[in-house]
Design a protein around this motif. Sequence first.
Motif, short mmCIF file in Angstrom:
data_model
loop_
_atom_site.label_atom_id
_atom_site.label_comp_id
_atom_site.label_asym_id
_atom_site.label_seq_id
_atom_site.Cartn_x
_atom_site.Cartn_y
_atom_site.Cartn_z
N LEU A 29 -17.73 -3.09 -6.56
CA LEU A 29 -16.51 -3.84 -6.37
C LEU A 29 -16.52 -5.20 -7.07
N GLU A 30 -17.69 -5.60 -7.56
CA GLU A 30 -17.81 -6.99 -8.00
C GLU A 30 -16.89 -7.36 -9.15
N GLY A 31 -16.45 -6.40 -9.93
CA GLY A 31 -15.58 -6.70 -11.04
C GLY A 31 -14.11 -6.56 -10.73
N TYR A 32 -13.78 -6.39 -9.45
CA TYR A 32 -12.40 -6.09 -9.07
C TYR A 32 -11.87 -7.08 -8.05
N GLY A 33 -10.58 -7.39 -8.20
CA GLY A 33 -9.89 -8.02 -7.09
C GLY A 33 -9.72 -6.98 -6.00
N VAL A 34 -9.82 -7.40 -4.76
CA VAL A 34 -9.73 -6.47 -3.64
C VAL A 34 -8.65 -6.93 -2.67
N GLY A 35 -7.89 -5.99 -2.21
CA GLY A 35 -6.85 -6.30 -1.23
C GLY A 35 -6.94 -5.40 -0.03
N TRP A 36 -6.44 -5.90 1.08
CA TRP A 36 -6.26 -5.09 2.28
C TRP A 36 -4.76 -4.93 2.52
N PHE A 37 -4.36 -3.71 2.71
CA PHE A 37 -2.98 -3.39 3.04
C PHE A 37 -2.98 -2.67 4.39
N ARG A 38 -1.82 -2.61 5.01
CA ARG A 38 -1.72 -1.83 6.23
C ARG A 38 -0.36 -1.13 6.27
N GLN A 39 -0.34 -0.05 7.03
CA GLN A 39 0.91 0.69 7.14
C GLN A 39 1.05 1.29 8.52
N VAL A 40 2.22 1.12 9.06
CA VAL A 40 2.60 1.75 10.32
C VAL A 40 3.56 2.88 9.98
N PRO A 41 3.40 4.04 10.59
CA PRO A 41 4.32 5.16 10.30
C PRO A 41 5.77 4.73 10.45
N GLY A 42 6.56 5.06 9.44
CA GLY A 42 7.97 4.73 9.47
C GLY A 42 8.31 3.35 8.95
N LYS A 43 7.28 2.58 8.63
CA LYS A 43 7.50 1.23 8.10
C LYS A 43 6.90 1.10 6.71
N TYR A 94 -5.27 0.69 8.02
CA TYR A 94 -5.62 -0.37 7.08
C TYR A 94 -6.32 0.24 5.86
N TYR A 95 -5.86 -0.18 4.71
CA TYR A 95 -6.38 0.34 3.46
C TYR A 95 -7.07 -0.76 2.66
N CYS A 96 -8.24 -0.45 2.16
CA CYS A 96 -8.89 -1.33 1.20
C CYS A 96 -8.51 -0.86 -0.19
N THR A 97 -8.20 -1.80 -1.06
CA THR A 97 -7.76 -1.46 -2.40
C THR A 97 -8.49 -2.32 -3.42
N ALA A 98 -8.45 -1.90 -4.66
CA ALA A 98 -9.09 -2.66 -5.72
C ALA A 98 -8.30 -2.56 -7.00
N ASP A 99 -8.38 -3.62 -7.76
CA ASP A 99 -7.67 -3.65 -9.04
C ASP A 99 -8.45 -4.56 -9.99
N PRO A 100 -8.41 -4.28 -11.28
CA PRO A 100 -9.11 -5.15 -12.22
C PRO A 100 -8.62 -6.60 -12.20
N GLY A 113 -8.59 3.15 -0.86
CA GLY A 113 -9.42 3.90 0.06
C GLY A 113 -8.57 4.87 0.86
N GLN A 114 -9.23 5.65 1.69
CA GLN A 114 -8.53 6.65 2.51
C GLN A 114 -7.78 6.01 3.67
N GLY A 115 -8.18 4.81 4.03
CA GLY A 115 -7.55 4.14 5.15
C GLY A 115 -8.33 4.33 6.43
N ILE A 116 -8.20 3.37 7.31
CA ILE A 116 -8.88 3.44 8.59
C ILE A 116 -7.93 2.93 9.67
N ARG A 117 -7.96 3.60 10.80
CA ARG A 117 -7.03 3.31 11.87
C ARG A 117 -7.56 2.18 12.74
N VAL A 118 -6.67 1.22 13.03
CA VAL A 118 -6.95 0.19 14.03
C VAL A 118 -5.85 0.27 15.09
N THR A 119 -6.25 0.45 16.31
CA THR A 119 -5.31 0.53 17.41
C THR A 119 -5.58 -0.61 18.38
#
Length: 122
Positions: A29-43, A94-100, A113-119
């Motif tokens: 990951l060291e060469g990439y900007g990394v972001g966290w996104f999240r998604q709720v069903p329907g939103k 919650y999704y971890c993402t990366a971009d150059p 990433g595949q995403g991980i659930r936080v409840t």
Amino acid sequence: QLVIAESGGGLVQSGESRRLSCTSSGLGLEGYGVGWFRQVPGKQREVVACISSDGERTNYPEPMKGRFTISRDNVKNTVYLQMDNLKPDDTATYYCTADPSFGGSCRAPEFWGQGIRVTVSP
């Protein structure tokens, strides 16, 4: 090929904290900007935080400021999302993402990433 994996999700009580971790395989990951996104069903999916490849720059949308902290340890090839004072409205995948680019990691990252659930229970 950059393959991203998240960990640290699960069930938490309202007001508690949780730290998510993001690692990669294939490429680091060291060469990439990394972001966290999240998604709720329907939103719509929303960005939570992003960080530049060297960790010097971070960006948080206004609603996320104060309770979410992104950081990275390039030696460990890991990016973290510290979540404090969690609320039921934070329940999401919650999704971890990366971009150059740093900008790309905050807007339209190339790798996800595949995403991980936080409840968060009341």
